[in-house]
Design an enzyme around this catalytic site. Structure first.
Site, PDB file in Angstrom:
ATOM      1  CB  SER A 150      -0.893   0.004   1.251  1.00 55.64           C
ATOM      2  OG  SER A 150      -1.525   1.259   1.422  1.00 55.64           O
ATOM      3  CE1 TYR A 167      -3.792  -2.026   5.111  1.00 51.71           C
ATOM      4  CE2 TYR A 167      -3.054   0.210   4.641  1.00 51.71           C
ATOM      5  CZ  TYR A 167      -3.542  -1.010   4.210  1.00 51.71           C
ATOM      6  OH  TYR A 167      -3.767  -1.212   2.871  1.00 51.71           O
TER       7      TYR A 167
END
Length: 261
Positions: A150, A167
């Site tokens: 990501s 994350y």
């Protein structure tokens, strides 16, 4: 007389295992690889979603099957690797796409949430890649590993947009896992690369996009748009095919240019 030239993107005779493949980005990549000839094995936790996804691929004339598995559990991962190799004979392409997030301020972030995110986002890909590599790719001296990271793994995120330190950290770890494994397994004919999507509508991001607003999220990138149902396909196909046979250890951001401004 015209000359028929082989396509660099031809995946006929290859098998691709895609985790988190029942919807969203995983299913988008399954379509891309399947329409170029790969046999597709989808994995996710929800069997009903997997059945629907497989039927969707079959309607596109794609050879697809599914295996229900929790990508955060070692016993499930071991069984997934065994079943995939037993059904297909070998796994040529592994797409580590399953992932999760948890939102909270760093100073209040629960340890159990940190562990849950890391178990799925980095421990799971390590275990599955290790098993597929050892049992299929290394013996066959061929493999294409595509890790779905990501843009959050490349930088911090403004707290008024997203507070998800686990994350971001796990995706950063996945990026360096990609580089380290590429260096170690290159001698086996295995390439290891990562895609770093920006904001795409998905089950993981829809709540965030709704809260922040489509226009504000889109304005974060020079192209002034979010990712759509087609935008990951070309990059996934590149890293899964022989078009990238001399590319390894690389991270490609698919973010409309958000990480350059």
């Amino acid at each position: 007389m015209s000359i028929k030239r082989p396509s660099l993107f031809d995946l006929r005779g290859r098998t691709a295992l895609i985790t988190g493949g029942s919807r969203g980005l995983g299913l988008q990549m399954a379509e891309a690889l399947g329409t170029h000839g790969a046999r597709i094995l989808l994995s996710a936790r929800n069997a009903d979603e997997l059945r629907r996804a497989t039927a969707h691929l079959a309607a596109l004339d794609i050879d697809a099957d599914w295996i229900a598995s929790d990508a955060s559990q070692e016993s499930d991962i071991d069984d997934l690797a065994d079943q995939a190799i037993r059904r297909a004979g070998r796994v040529d392409i592994l797409v580590n796409n399953a992932g999760s997030s948890w939102g909270a301020a760093a100073e209040d972030y629960p340890v159990e949430a940190w562990d849950k995110v890391f178990d799925l986002n980095i421990r799971g890909p390590f275990l599955l890649t290790q098993k597929i590599g050892k049992r299929s790719m290394i013996p066959n001296r061929y493999g294409r590993i595509v890790n779905i990271a990501s843009t959050a793994g490349l930088q911090g995120t403004s707290p008024d947009i997203l507070q998800a330190i686990a994350y971001n950290s796990s995706k950063g770890a996945l990026i360096n896992f990609t580089r380290a494994l590429a260096a170690e397994w290159g001698g086996y004919g295995i390439t290891v690369n990562a895609l770093a999507p920006g904001f795409f509508p998905s089950k993981l991001t829809n709540r965030l996009i709704d809260a922040v607003g489509d226009e504000r999220m889109a304005a974060l990138s020079p192209l002034n748009r979010l990712g759509d149902d087609e935008d990951l396909k070309g990059a996934a196909l590149l890293f899964a095919s022989d078009a990238s046979k001399h590319i390894t250890g690389q991270v490609l951001a698919i973010d409309g240019g958000a990480t350059i401004v």
